[in-house]
Enzyme design. Structure first.
Site, mmCIF file in Angstrom:
data_model
loop_
_atom_site.group_PDB
_atom_site.id
_atom_site.type_symbol
_atom_site.label_atom_id
_atom_site.label_comp_id
_atom_site.label_asym_id
_atom_site.label_seq_id
_atom_site.Cartn_x
_atom_site.Cartn_y
_atom_site.Cartn_z
ATOM 1 N N LYS A 159 0.797 -1.195 0.000
ATOM 2 C CA LYS A 159 0.000 0.000 0.000
ATOM 3 C C LYS A 159 0.844 1.266 0.000
ATOM 4 O O LYS A 159 0.437 2.318 -0.482
ATOM 5 C CB LYS A 159 -0.869 0.018 1.268
ATOM 6 C CG LYS A 159 -1.779 -1.163 1.417
ATOM 7 C CD LYS A 159 -2.483 -1.091 2.795
ATOM 8 C CE LYS A 159 -3.348 -2.320 2.972
ATOM 9 N NZ LYS A 159 -3.820 -2.454 4.363
ATOM 10 N N GLY A 160 2.003 1.192 0.639
ATOM 11 C CA GLY A 160 2.764 2.403 0.944
ATOM 12 C C GLY A 160 3.122 3.265 -0.252
ATOM 13 O O GLY A 160 3.192 4.488 -0.145
ATOM 14 N N GLU A 174 8.325 2.924 -6.028
ATOM 15 C CA GLU A 174 8.270 2.358 -4.674
ATOM 16 C C GLU A 174 8.507 3.447 -3.636
ATOM 17 O O GLU A 174 9.246 4.406 -3.895
ATOM 18 C CB GLU A 174 9.361 1.283 -4.517
ATOM 19 C CG GLU A 174 8.882 -0.125 -4.797
ATOM 20 C CD GLU A 174 8.113 -0.738 -3.630
ATOM 21 O OE1 GLU A 174 7.469 0.001 -2.861
ATOM 22 O OE2 GLU A 174 8.156 -1.971 -3.491
ATOM 23 N N ASP A 175 7.926 3.284 -2.465
ATOM 24 C CA ASP A 175 8.179 4.241 -1.390
ATOM 25 C C ASP A 175 9.541 4.014 -0.747
ATOM 26 O O ASP A 175 10.250 4.952 -0.435
ATOM 27 C CB ASP A 175 7.054 4.204 -0.337
ATOM 28 C CG ASP A 175 6.762 2.800 0.183
ATOM 29 O OD1 ASP A 175 7.248 1.824 -0.401
ATOM 30 O OD2 ASP A 175 6.036 2.688 1.187
ATOM 31 N N ASP A 225 14.530 -1.554 1.216
ATOM 32 C CA ASP A 225 15.389 -1.952 2.336
ATOM 33 C C ASP A 225 16.365 -3.031 1.862
ATOM 34 O O ASP A 225 17.419 -2.723 1.348
ATOM 35 C CB ASP A 225 14.533 -2.504 3.481
ATOM 36 C CG ASP A 225 14.036 -1.418 4.404
ATOM 37 O OD1 ASP A 225 14.756 -0.430 4.595
ATOM 38 O OD2 ASP A 225 12.940 -1.558 4.940
ATOM 39 N N PHE A 277 13.758 3.332 11.833
ATOM 40 C CA PHE A 277 12.397 2.954 11.439
ATOM 41 C C PHE A 277 11.632 4.240 11.196
ATOM 42 O O PHE A 277 11.533 5.083 12.089
ATOM 43 C CB PHE A 277 11.737 2.143 12.553
ATOM 44 C CG PHE A 277 10.478 1.457 12.099
ATOM 45 C CD1 PHE A 277 10.467 0.100 11.829
ATOM 46 C CD2 PHE A 277 9.296 2.175 11.929
ATOM 47 C CE1 PHE A 277 9.301 -0.530 11.397
ATOM 48 C CE2 PHE A 277 8.133 1.557 11.493
ATOM 49 C CZ PHE A 277 8.134 0.201 11.226
ATOM 50 N N VAL A 278 11.108 4.398 9.997
ATOM 51 C CA VAL A 278 10.432 5.654 9.665
ATOM 52 C C VAL A 278 8.967 5.419 9.311
ATOM 53 O O VAL A 278 8.586 4.340 8.844
ATOM 54 C CB VAL A 278 11.142 6.395 8.500
ATOM 55 C CG1 VAL A 278 12.496 6.899 8.944
ATOM 56 C CG2 VAL A 278 11.259 5.518 7.271
ATOM 57 N N ASP A 308 4.159 2.821 7.235
ATOM 58 C CA ASP A 308 3.343 2.580 8.436
ATOM 59 C C ASP A 308 4.122 1.919 9.549
ATOM 60 O O ASP A 308 5.179 1.329 9.344
ATOM 61 C CB ASP A 308 2.150 1.693 8.074
ATOM 62 C CG ASP A 308 2.570 0.243 7.841
ATOM 63 O OD1 ASP A 308 3.482 0.011 7.011
ATOM 64 O OD2 ASP A 308 2.019 -0.653 8.491
ATOM 65 N N ARG A 366 0.505 6.020 8.619
ATOM 66 C CA ARG A 366 0.794 6.040 7.186
ATOM 67 C C ARG A 366 0.438 7.392 6.572
ATOM 68 O O ARG A 366 1.044 7.828 5.609
ATOM 69 C CB ARG A 366 -0.043 4.950 6.512
ATOM 70 C CG ARG A 366 0.658 4.257 5.374
ATOM 71 C CD ARG A 366 -0.312 3.363 4.629
ATOM 72 N NE ARG A 366 -0.410 1.996 5.087
ATOM 73 C CZ ARG A 366 0.452 1.040 4.810
ATOM 74 N NH1 ARG A 366 1.531 1.298 4.106
ATOM 75 N NH2 ARG A 366 0.265 -0.197 5.222
HETATM 76 C C1 PRP Z 1 7.686 -1.906 1.872
HETATM 77 C C2 PRP Z 1 7.990 -1.247 0.530
HETATM 78 C C3 PRP Z 1 8.529 -2.381 -0.272
HETATM 79 C C4 PRP Z 1 9.196 -3.264 0.739
HETATM 80 C C5 PRP Z 1 10.678 -3.029 0.699
HETATM 81 O O1 PRP Z 1 6.419 -2.492 1.839
HETATM 82 O O2 PRP Z 1 6.854 -0.661 -0.047
HETATM 83 O O3 PRP Z 1 7.520 -3.058 -0.995
HETATM 84 O O4 PRP Z 1 8.692 -2.890 2.043
HETATM 85 O O5 PRP Z 1 11.343 -3.894 1.581
HETATM 86 P P1 PRP Z 1 12.562 -4.808 1.099
HETATM 87 O O6 PRP Z 1 13.463 -3.976 0.249
HETATM 88 O O7 PRP Z 1 13.220 -5.238 2.399
HETATM 89 O O8 PRP Z 1 12.004 -5.987 0.361
HETATM 90 P P2 PRP Z 1 5.728 -3.104 3.137
HETATM 91 O O9 PRP Z 1 6.113 -4.540 3.264
HETATM 92 O O10 PRP Z 1 6.010 -2.223 4.302
HETATM 93 O O11 PRP Z 1 4.176 -3.071 2.757
HETATM 94 P P3 PRP Z 1 3.146 -1.841 2.727
HETATM 95 O O12 PRP Z 1 3.608 -0.920 1.623
HETATM 96 O O13 PRP Z 1 1.833 -2.449 2.420
HETATM 97 O O14 PRP Z 1 3.206 -1.173 4.074
#
Ligand code: PRP
Length: 179
Positions: A44-45, A98-99, A102, A151-152, A158, A164
């Site tokens: 969703k992010g 992408e937001d 990591d 952690f942001v 979120d 969020r």
């Molecule tokens: C976040 C972000 C990526 C993923 C990155 O999504 O949007 O999809 O984590 O992490 P990585 O590089 O370690 O794979 P999240 O899992 O938080 O889901 P959300 O957007 O629904 O909150």
């Protein structure tokens, strides 16, 4: 600014985000001039960044959404697609928006999945790059900001489903994470 009392300072203000999103949109717009651009975002992010980025683009762009679910902690990027693209992207220019990145495992899976659909091009635009946590190296064409290992929350990010919708990006207090 912080009715929850969970925050430990603003890392990126609404204005700083807006300025950077405008710069990224200008770069994307000039790189994809006269191309058929499809922006693919993962729920969703990413929708917050996508919504602002595409409104700053001075070109048309198709929007597509995917949703994925991890198979569980330690799944090492093994994910299941729970919502796929609505249409084919063969022969089109695909930009994954992408937001945050990591470990890179999610995006690595996604790029592999999209590549086999034969887009004309495939690139990545990410707002936040927390590269200290990277496991898989990935080509990032457009990067908003590098993040420290905090952690942001906010602007799509979120904490257990909350915070969020903050208009800025803030760090979470360490003690909140330890609870
Ligand atoms: C976040 C972000 C990526 C993923 C990155 O999504 O949007 O999809 O984590 O992490 P990585 O590089 O370690 O794979 P999240 O899992 O938080 O889901 P959300 O957007 O629904 O909150």
């Amino acid at each position: 600014m912080d009715p929850t009392g969970l925050l430990d300072g603003v890392l990126l203000t609404e204005e700083a985000i807006s300025v950077r999103v405008g710069e990224l949109a200008a770069q994307v717009g000039s790189d994809y001039l006269d191309r058929e651009l499809v922006l693919v975002t993962v729920l969703k992010g990413g929708v917050f960044f996508l919504a602002d980025l595409c409104r700053r683009l001075e070109m048309d762009a198709r929007l597509e959404f995917m949703a994925i679910s991890q198979y569980g902690p330690g799944s090492h990027g093994v994910v299941r697609i729970t919502k796929d693209l609505d249409g084919p992207v063969e022969g089109l220019d695909v930009l994954v928006v992408e937001d945050i990145i990591d470990t890179g495992l999610t995006l690595n899976y996604l790029l592999g999945n999209l590549r086999v659909r034969n887009p004309a091009s495939l690139a990545v635009c990410v707002l936040l790059d927390r590269d200290v946590r990277r496991i898989v190296d990935l080509p990032i064409s457009y990067r908003g900001f590098r993040l420290p290992d905090r952690f942001v929350v906010g602007y799509g990010l979120d904490f257990r489903g909350t915070l969020r919708n903050l208009r800025f990006i803030a760090a979470l207090k360490d003690e909140v994470l330890e609870r």
